[in-house]
Design a protein around this motif. Structure first.
Motif, PDB file in Angstrom:
ATOM      1  N   VAL A  40      43.972  -5.772 -18.255  1.00  0.00           N
ATOM      2  CA  VAL A  40      43.682  -6.958 -17.449  1.00  0.00           C
ATOM      3  C   VAL A  40      42.183  -7.064 -17.236  1.00  0.00           C
ATOM      4  O   VAL A  40      41.429  -6.149 -17.543  1.00  0.00           O
ATOM      5  N   ALA A  41      41.763  -8.189 -16.681  1.00  0.00           N
ATOM      6  CA  ALA A  41      40.350  -8.373 -16.380  1.00  0.00           C
ATOM      7  C   ALA A  41      39.928  -7.395 -15.280  1.00  0.00           C
ATOM      8  O   ALA A  41      40.707  -7.056 -14.399  1.00  0.00           O
ATOM      9  N   LYS A  42      38.674  -6.964 -15.342  1.00  0.00           N
ATOM     10  CA  LYS A  42      38.169  -6.018 -14.344  1.00  0.00           C
ATOM     11  C   LYS A  42      38.153  -6.664 -12.959  1.00  0.00           C
ATOM     12  O   LYS A  42      37.828  -7.827 -12.812  1.00  0.00           O
ATOM     13  N   ASN A  43      38.492  -5.905 -11.976  1.00  0.00           N
ATOM     14  CA  ASN A  43      38.458  -6.368 -10.601  1.00  0.00           C
ATOM     15  C   ASN A  43      37.292  -5.674  -9.905  1.00  0.00           C
ATOM     16  O   ASN A  43      37.323  -4.467  -9.681  1.00  0.00           O
ATOM     17  N   ILE A  44      36.254  -6.431  -9.554  1.00  0.00           N
ATOM     18  CA  ILE A  44      35.045  -5.863  -8.972  1.00  0.00           C
ATOM     19  C   ILE A  44      35.316  -5.216  -7.621  1.00  0.00           C
ATOM     20  O   ILE A  44      34.686  -4.222  -7.261  1.00  0.00           O
ATOM     21  N   TYR A  45      36.282  -5.727  -6.873  1.00  0.00           N
ATOM     22  CA  TYR A  45      36.583  -5.177  -5.554  1.00  0.00           C
ATOM     23  C   TYR A  45      37.172  -3.773  -5.641  1.00  0.00           C
ATOM     24  O   TYR A  45      36.903  -2.927  -4.785  1.00  0.00           O
ATOM     25  N   ILE A  46      37.959  -3.514  -6.661  1.00  0.00           N
ATOM     26  CA  ILE A  46      38.520  -2.173  -6.829  1.00  0.00           C
ATOM     27  C   ILE A  46      37.415  -1.195  -7.203  1.00  0.00           C
ATOM     28  O   ILE A  46      37.363  -0.073  -6.697  1.00  0.00           O
ATOM     29  N   GLN A  47      36.499  -1.612  -8.071  1.00  0.00           N
ATOM     30  CA  GLN A  47      35.380  -0.744  -8.429  1.00  0.00           C
ATOM     31  C   GLN A  47      34.494  -0.467  -7.223  1.00  0.00           C
ATOM     32  O   GLN A  47      34.068   0.670  -7.006  1.00  0.00           O
ATOM     33  N   LEU A  48      34.219  -1.495  -6.431  1.00  0.00           N
ATOM     34  CA  LEU A  48      33.416  -1.304  -5.225  1.00  0.00           C
ATOM     35  C   LEU A  48      34.137  -0.389  -4.227  1.00  0.00           C
ATOM     36  O   LEU A  48      33.518   0.461  -3.589  1.00  0.00           O
ATOM     37  N   GLY A  49      35.441  -0.566  -4.104  1.00  0.00           N
ATOM     38  CA  GLY A  49      36.223   0.282  -3.209  1.00  0.00           C
ATOM     39  C   GLY A  49      36.199   1.738  -3.630  1.00  0.00           C
ATOM     40  O   GLY A  49      36.034   2.633  -2.790  1.00  0.00           O
ATOM     41  N   MET A  50      36.363   1.998  -4.922  1.00  0.00           N
ATOM     42  CA  MET A  50      36.325   3.374  -5.424  1.00  0.00           C
ATOM     43  C   MET A  50      34.955   3.997  -5.177  1.00  0.00           C
ATOM     44  O   MET A  50      34.851   5.153  -4.769  1.00  0.00           O
ATOM     45  N   SER A  51      33.898   3.227  -5.422  1.00  0.00           N
ATOM     46  CA  SER A  51      32.548   3.742  -5.185  1.00  0.00           C
ATOM     47  C   SER A  51      32.319   4.013  -3.704  1.00  0.00           C
ATOM     48  O   SER A  51      31.707   5.018  -3.334  1.00  0.00           O
ATOM     49  N   ALA A  52      32.815   3.134  -2.845  1.00  0.00           N
ATOM     50  CA  ALA A  52      32.653   3.319  -1.403  1.00  0.00           C
ATOM     51  C   ALA A  52      33.410   4.549  -0.926  1.00  0.00           C
ATOM     52  O   ALA A  52      32.890   5.338  -0.125  1.00  0.00           O
ATOM     53  N   VAL A  53      34.632   4.741  -1.405  1.00  0.00           N
ATOM     54  CA  VAL A  53      35.418   5.912  -1.011  1.00  0.00           C
ATOM     55  C   VAL A  53      34.725   7.190  -1.473  1.00  0.00           C
ATOM     56  O   VAL A  53      34.634   8.177  -0.725  1.00  0.00           O
ATOM     57  N   THR A  54      34.209   7.194  -2.693  1.00  0.00           N
ATOM     58  CA  THR A  54      33.506   8.367  -3.199  1.00  0.00           C
ATOM     59  C   THR A  54      32.289   8.683  -2.336  1.00  0.00           C
ATOM     60  O   THR A  54      32.045   9.837  -1.980  1.00  0.00           O
ATOM     61  N   GLY A  55      31.528   7.658  -2.004  1.00  0.00           N
ATOM     62  CA  GLY A  55      30.355   7.856  -1.155  1.00  0.00           C
ATOM     63  C   GLY A  55      30.714   8.357   0.228  1.00  0.00           C
ATOM     64  O   GLY A  55      30.060   9.260   0.765  1.00  0.00           O
ATOM     65  N   LEU A  56      31.755   7.788   0.819  1.00  0.00           N
ATOM     66  CA  LEU A  56      32.185   8.228   2.152  1.00  0.00           C
ATOM     67  C   LEU A  56      32.679   9.676   2.144  1.00  0.00           C
ATOM     68  O   LEU A  56      32.425  10.434   3.083  1.00  0.00           O
ATOM     69  N   LEU A  57      33.379  10.059   1.088  1.00  0.00           N
ATOM     70  CA  LEU A  57      33.835  11.447   0.985  1.00  0.00           C
ATOM     71  C   LEU A  57      32.657  12.402   0.835  1.00  0.00           C
ATOM     72  O   LEU A  57      32.668  13.506   1.391  1.00  0.00           O
ATOM     73  N   ALA A  58      31.637  11.995   0.090  1.00  0.00           N
ATOM     74  CA  ALA A  58      30.448  12.839  -0.052  1.00  0.00           C
ATOM     75  C   ALA A  58      29.731  12.993   1.288  1.00  0.00           C
ATOM     76  O   ALA A  58      29.294  14.088   1.654  1.00  0.00           O
ATOM     77  N   VAL A  59      29.621  11.910   2.047  1.00  0.00           N
ATOM     78  CA  VAL A  59      29.006  11.978   3.374  1.00  0.00           C
ATOM     79  C   VAL A  59      29.841  12.857   4.301  1.00  0.00           C
ATOM     80  O   VAL A  59      29.305  13.683   5.053  1.00  0.00           O
ATOM     81  N   ALA A  60      31.160  12.720   4.244  1.00  0.00           N
ATOM     82  CA  ALA A  60      32.043  13.548   5.075  1.00  0.00           C
ATOM     83  C   ALA A  60      31.881  15.030   4.719  1.00  0.00           C
ATOM     84  O   ALA A  60      31.912  15.890   5.607  1.00  0.00           O
ATOM     85  N   ILE A  62      29.162  16.469   3.578  1.00  0.00           N
ATOM     86  CA  ILE A  62      27.886  16.924   4.123  1.00  0.00           C
ATOM     87  C   ILE A  62      28.014  17.184   5.620  1.00  0.00           C
ATOM     88  O   ILE A  62      27.561  18.212   6.121  1.00  0.00           O
ATOM     89  N   ILE A  63      28.650  16.268   6.332  1.00  0.00           N
ATOM     90  CA  ILE A  63      28.837  16.437   7.774  1.00  0.00           C
ATOM     91  C   ILE A  63      29.703  17.659   8.066  1.00  0.00           C
ATOM     92  O   ILE A  63      29.398  18.451   8.957  1.00  0.00           O
ATOM     93  N   ALA A  64      30.777  17.829   7.308  1.00  0.00           N
ATOM     94  CA  ALA A  64      31.660  18.981   7.517  1.00  0.00           C
ATOM     95  C   ALA A  64      30.934  20.287   7.214  1.00  0.00           C
ATOM     96  O   ALA A  64      31.219  21.313   7.830  1.00  0.00           O
ATOM     97  N   ARG A  65      29.987  20.254   6.293  1.00  0.00           N
ATOM     98  CA  ARG A  65      29.236  21.460   5.947  1.00  0.00           C
ATOM     99  C   ARG A  65      28.285  21.854   7.063  1.00  0.00           C
ATOM    100  O   ARG A  65      28.004  23.032   7.276  1.00  0.00           O
TER     101      ARG A  65
END
Length: 85
Positions: A40-60, A62-65
């Motif tokens: 299917v055609a690419k959905n930009i919102y899903i790509q943005l969501g995946m990138s946001a989740v990855t970034g939030l997990l990386a920040v979490a 760092i905070i947990a560390r």
């Protein structure tokens, strides 16, 4: 230098858990992009969501560390590791 209870830290530390989840998101994102491009055609919102989740997990991770988790911190009492067993 590794802490004396590094195996316990790997099993129980939240920073490790968040980093593993971030790694899974990093691995899944290109797979999803490839599958979406072929079916299917690419959905930009899903790509943005995946990138946001990855970034939030990386920040979490760092905070947990930063915060000490008493049961798995690897702190030394009087400069010596606690007695095993």
């Amino acid at each position: 230098m590794l802490v004396h209870n590094w195996r316990e830290v790997l099993k129980r530390a939240w920073s490790i858990r968040f980093m593993v989840l971030a790694l899974l998101c990093i691995i899944i994102e290109p797979i999803y992009t490839f599958v979406a491009a072929t079916w299917v055609a690419k959905n930009i919102y899903i790509q943005l969501g995946m990138s946001a989740v990855t970034g939030l997990l990386a920040v979490a991770a760092i905070i947990a560390r930063i915060f000490v988790q008493q049961k798995v911190s690897g702190d030394l009492a009087n400069g010596k590791p606690p007695q095993e067993g």
